[in-house]
Enzyme design. Structure first.
Site, mmCIF file in Angstrom:
data_model
loop_
_atom_site.group_PDB
_atom_site.id
_atom_site.type_symbol
_atom_site.label_atom_id
_atom_site.label_comp_id
_atom_site.label_asym_id
_atom_site.label_seq_id
_atom_site.Cartn_x
_atom_site.Cartn_y
_atom_site.Cartn_z
ATOM 1 N N HIS A 1 0.811 -1.222 0.000
ATOM 2 C CA HIS A 1 0.000 0.000 0.000
ATOM 3 C C HIS A 1 0.847 1.276 0.000
ATOM 4 C CE1 HIS A 1 -2.907 3.069 1.004
ATOM 5 N NE2 HIS A 1 -2.299 3.266 2.145
ATOM 6 N N GLU B 1 0.808 5.520 12.427
ATOM 7 C CA GLU B 1 -0.575 5.114 12.703
ATOM 8 C C GLU B 1 -0.686 3.609 12.929
ATOM 9 O OE1 GLU B 1 -3.486 7.599 10.636
ATOM 10 O OE2 GLU B 1 -4.531 5.745 10.148
ATOM 11 N N ASP B 2 0.069 2.822 12.189
ATOM 12 C CA ASP B 2 -0.155 1.370 12.177
ATOM 13 C C ASP B 2 0.978 0.517 12.743
ATOM 14 O OD1 ASP B 2 -2.635 1.773 11.069
ATOM 15 O OD2 ASP B 2 -1.944 1.562 9.021
HETATM 16 ZN ZN ZN Z 1 -2.553 4.758 3.661
#
Ligand code: ZN
Length: 180
Positions: A33, A63-64
């Site tokens: 991604h 974020e992840d």
């Molecule tokens: Zn993204």
């Protein structure tokens, strides 16, 4: 452009995301991604700004994964860390609130962050069209398109090619999923 910093960012992101998979039926590697987002910026948006492309490769690390902004600043400098910060949700908030705030904050993003946001949503729209999360019913996929359009509405007008590529992705998505 010296390719080393961008390649370093891709390697950094690949390492950080190494245990993560996308939500599609095949559980594709997550790193596909951010690489796709950087590729869309360069190949479809004609973006050549180095820090924008680097930030694209890194945009989901905080974020992840356990990555911190301090870490990004140390390795990639304050500009890149700032760009990633602009496109990172506040993790302490609920899902609905985060989605609402993305729409609300979009018009206030910097020009570079707006382009990154459009490319991010464009890639997600393509995924929702062609390789959606296995457990998403049609309505949820259509709702995603509507929300992505709301976010991108606040980012438009800074890169015509990206705007057009996003619109094309939406047309294709609606052709395939219908408009309900
Ligand atoms: Zn993204």
């Amino acid at each position: 452009m010296n390719p080393a910093p961008l390649l370093k960012a891709i390697a950094f992101a690949a390492n950080k995301h190494r245990h993560q998979r996308r939500k599609d039926a095949e559980a594709s590697p997550y790193i596909n991604h951010p690489i796709a987002v950087a590729a869309v910026l360069a190949a479809e948006g004609d973006v050549s700004d180095e820090n924008t492309l680097i930030a694209a490769a890194l945009h989901d690390t905080v974020e992840d994964t356990k990555t911190t902004f301090e870490e990004l600043e140390e390795y990639f400098g304050p500009e890149v860390a700032g760009l990633v910060r602009e496109v990172t949700d506040e993790k302490s908030l609920g899902k609905m609130e985060r989605k609402r705030l993305q729409v609300e904050h979009a018009p206030n993003l910097s020009i570079r962050a707006k382009q990154l946001k459009i490319a991010d949503k464009l890639c997600n729209v393509r995924d929702v069209t062609d390789a959606p999360p296995a457990d998403w019913p049609l309505k949820r996929r259509r709702d995603y398109l509507d929300w992505a359009m709301d976010v991108v509405a606040g980012c438009r007008g800074v890169n015509t090619k990206l705007d057009q590529a996003f619109d094309q992705a939406i047309r294709r998505a609606k052709g395939k999923l219908g408009t309900g």
